[in-house]
Scaffold this motif. Sequence first.
Motif, PDB file in Angstrom:
ATOM      1  N   ALA A   1       0.736  -1.220  -0.012  1.00  0.00           N
ATOM      2  CA  ALA A   1       0.057   0.112   0.221  1.00  0.00           C
ATOM      3  C   ALA A   1       0.857   1.357   0.071  1.00  0.00           C
ATOM      4  O   ALA A   1       0.598   2.294  -0.730  1.00  0.00           O
ATOM      5  CB  ALA A   1      -0.822  -0.034   1.266  1.00  0.00           C
ATOM      6  N   LYS A   2       1.959   1.233   0.788  1.00  0.00           N
ATOM      7  CA  LYS A   2       2.802   2.377   0.983  1.00  0.00           C
ATOM      8  C   LYS A   2       3.604   2.525  -0.289  1.00  0.00           C
ATOM      9  O   LYS A   2       4.364   3.706  -0.623  1.00  0.00           O
ATOM     10  CB  LYS A   2       3.550   2.496   2.161  1.00  0.00           C
ATOM     11  N   SER A   3       3.662   1.685  -1.229  1.00  0.00           N
ATOM     12  CA  SER A   3       4.625   1.782  -2.158  1.00  0.00           C
ATOM     13  C   SER A   3       3.808   1.816  -3.501  1.00  0.00           C
ATOM     14  O   SER A   3       4.350   2.285  -4.513  1.00  0.00           O
ATOM     15  CB  SER A   3       5.406   0.224  -2.547  1.00  0.00           C
ATOM     16  N   CYS A   4       2.532   1.820  -3.617  1.00  0.00           N
ATOM     17  CA  CYS A   4       1.595   2.072  -4.721  1.00  0.00           C
ATOM     18  C   CYS A   4       1.266   3.100  -5.309  1.00  0.00           C
ATOM     19  O   CYS A   4       0.125   3.674  -4.749  1.00  0.00           O
ATOM     20  CB  CYS A   4       0.415   1.131  -4.650  1.00  0.00           C
ATOM     21  N   GLY A   5       2.293   4.057  -5.761  1.00  0.00           N
ATOM     22  CA  GLY A   5       1.778   5.490  -6.034  1.00  0.00           C
ATOM     23  C   GLY A   5       1.281   6.319  -4.785  1.00  0.00           C
ATOM     24  O   GLY A   5       1.973   6.207  -3.884  1.00  0.00           O
ATOM     25  N   ASP A   6       0.519   7.278  -5.162  1.00  0.00           N
ATOM     26  CA  ASP A   6      -0.127   8.033  -3.977  1.00  0.00           C
ATOM     27  C   ASP A   6      -1.136   7.463  -3.014  1.00  0.00           C
ATOM     28  O   ASP A   6      -1.651   8.255  -2.271  1.00  0.00           O
ATOM     29  CB  ASP A   6      -0.628   9.523  -4.771  1.00  0.00           C
ATOM     30  N   GLY A   7      -1.489   6.251  -3.428  1.00  0.00           N
ATOM     31  CA  GLY A   7      -2.347   5.627  -2.633  1.00  0.00           C
ATOM     32  C   GLY A   7      -3.747   5.641  -3.070  1.00  0.00           C
ATOM     33  O   GLY A   7      -4.782   5.314  -2.270  1.00  0.00           O
ATOM     34  N   SER A   8      -4.105   6.692  -4.022  1.00  0.00           N
ATOM     35  CA  SER A   8      -5.446   6.898  -4.529  1.00  0.00           C
ATOM     36  C   SER A   8      -6.431   5.904  -5.063  1.00  0.00           C
ATOM     37  O   SER A   8      -7.471   5.806  -5.269  1.00  0.00           O
ATOM     38  CB  SER A   8      -5.574   7.928  -5.437  1.00  0.00           C
ATOM     39  N   ARG A   9      -5.485   4.558  -5.306  1.00  0.00           N
ATOM     40  CA  ARG A   9      -5.953   3.604  -5.882  1.00  0.00           C
ATOM     41  C   ARG A   9      -6.068   2.021  -5.001  1.00  0.00           C
ATOM     42  O   ARG A   9      -6.132   1.272  -5.573  1.00  0.00           O
ATOM     43  CB  ARG A   9      -5.574   3.225  -7.505  1.00  0.00           C
ATOM     44  N   VAL A  10      -5.692   2.574  -3.763  1.00  0.00           N
ATOM     45  CA  VAL A  10      -5.442   1.658  -2.790  1.00  0.00           C
ATOM     46  C   VAL A  10      -6.590   1.351  -1.779  1.00  0.00           C
ATOM     47  O   VAL A  10      -7.121   2.546  -1.186  1.00  0.00           O
ATOM     48  CB  VAL A  10      -4.202   1.591  -1.968  1.00  0.00           C
TER      49      VAL A  10
ATOM     50  N   SER B   1      -6.752   0.429   9.279  1.00  0.00           N
ATOM     51  CA  SER B   1      -5.188  -0.020   8.932  1.00  0.00           C
ATOM     52  C   SER B   1      -4.017   0.802   9.677  1.00  0.00           C
ATOM     53  O   SER B   1      -3.146   0.280  10.261  1.00  0.00           O
ATOM     54  CB  SER B   1      -5.006   0.066   7.407  1.00  0.00           C
ATOM     55  N   GLY B   2      -4.507   2.021   9.826  1.00  0.00           N
ATOM     56  CA  GLY B   2      -3.252   3.087  10.278  1.00  0.00           C
ATOM     57  C   GLY B   2      -2.081   3.144   9.268  1.00  0.00           C
ATOM     58  O   GLY B   2      -1.162   3.632   9.799  1.00  0.00           O
ATOM     59  N   TYR B   3      -2.470   2.849   7.925  1.00  0.00           N
ATOM     60  CA  TYR B   3      -1.733   2.854   7.020  1.00  0.00           C
ATOM     61  C   TYR B   3      -0.914   4.263   6.734  1.00  0.00           C
ATOM     62  O   TYR B   3       0.361   4.734   6.334  1.00  0.00           O
ATOM     63  CB  TYR B   3      -1.839   2.305   5.597  1.00  0.00           C
ATOM     64  N   GLY B   4      -2.129   5.208   6.788  1.00  0.00           N
ATOM     65  CA  GLY B   4      -1.632   6.675   6.490  1.00  0.00           C
ATOM     66  C   GLY B   4      -1.730   6.805   4.846  1.00  0.00           C
ATOM     67  O   GLY B   4      -1.390   7.881   4.509  1.00  0.00           O
ATOM     68  N   THR B   5      -2.159   5.692   4.221  1.00  0.00           N
ATOM     69  CA  THR B   5      -2.327   5.905   2.750  1.00  0.00           C
ATOM     70  C   THR B   5      -3.500   4.954   2.398  1.00  0.00           C
ATOM     71  O   THR B   5      -3.837   3.875   3.023  1.00  0.00           O
ATOM     72  CB  THR B   5      -1.070   5.501   2.109  1.00  0.00           C
ATOM     73  N   GLY B   6      -4.085   5.118   1.272  1.00  0.00           N
ATOM     74  CA  GLY B   6      -5.100   4.406   0.716  1.00  0.00           C
ATOM     75  C   GLY B   6      -6.492   4.803   1.576  1.00  0.00           C
ATOM     76  O   GLY B   6      -6.567   5.724   2.381  1.00  0.00           O
ATOM     77  N   THR B   7      -7.746   4.047   1.121  1.00  0.00           N
ATOM     78  CA  THR B   7      -8.879   4.477   1.743  1.00  0.00           C
ATOM     79  C   THR B   7      -9.206   3.049   2.438  1.00  0.00           C
ATOM     80  O   THR B   7      -9.117   2.028   1.918  1.00  0.00           O
ATOM     81  CB  THR B   7      -9.890   4.648   0.602  1.00  0.00           C
ATOM     82  N   ASP B   8      -9.564   3.293   3.828  1.00  0.00           N
ATOM     83  CA  ASP B   8      -9.955   2.233   4.419  1.00  0.00           C
ATOM     84  C   ASP B   8     -11.534   1.755   4.214  1.00  0.00           C
ATOM     85  O   ASP B   8     -12.244   2.506   4.233  1.00  0.00           O
ATOM     86  CB  ASP B   8      -9.796   2.286   5.894  1.00  0.00           C
TER      87      ASP B   8
END
Length: 207
Positions: A154-163, A173-180
């Motif tokens: 998730a953190k490697s896949c671009g800006d996270g807009s498609r995660v 998740s607490g990832y800080g990227t993508g949408t839960d």
Amino acid sequence: ITVEGGPSLSQEASVAHERGAAMVPLMRTGGASEGLFNFPQGALQKPSFATKEQWYLLQNKDAPITESAAAVVAILEARFGVRAMKESPVEAANRLRCELGRDVCIVCILGGTTFEGSDSEALVQVIGSKLGAATDSKAKFVTGGMPGVQETFAKSCGDGSRVWNLLPFSLWSGYGTGTDLTAGEDLEDRDTILGLIGDVYITVEGG
């Protein structure tokens, strides 16, 4: 559900409160949700469908955020009835396919919560980066919101807009990227739903 906010939020909340809508203000976040800007004072009072402990978790700035979030979910379940919040894994999968788009390719990422191989983490990082750059908006990536393989991807896949990160209710998740995304009553339900929504599955290590 209100978070922080200013005069505009207070005005909206007043209209909703006056017509009898259920109000769940996250008072710990401050601003209008804490009672400023003429926020309706009645909306700050504990409703009958919430416990004292749950309402306190909405107020206490020092409470763990996981507990405050769980309190919000529990209050809503009590207000609308637990059964109204539940759906079968098949129903959840169908709902998520509609939300993500029927015409997209859903790529699910599966893997362990820790890396065992010496080069596995680097491999996932490169795959995430290349897929994020090479695929168009018709491809959407779904993880299970877990640490390890899924978080690294998730953190490697671009800006996270498609995660999108799929987790049961009350977890995130607490990832800080993508949408839960939330679906399922527990992790077992989540695993079943994850197995129903994908078009392509990438697996790394695992048990």
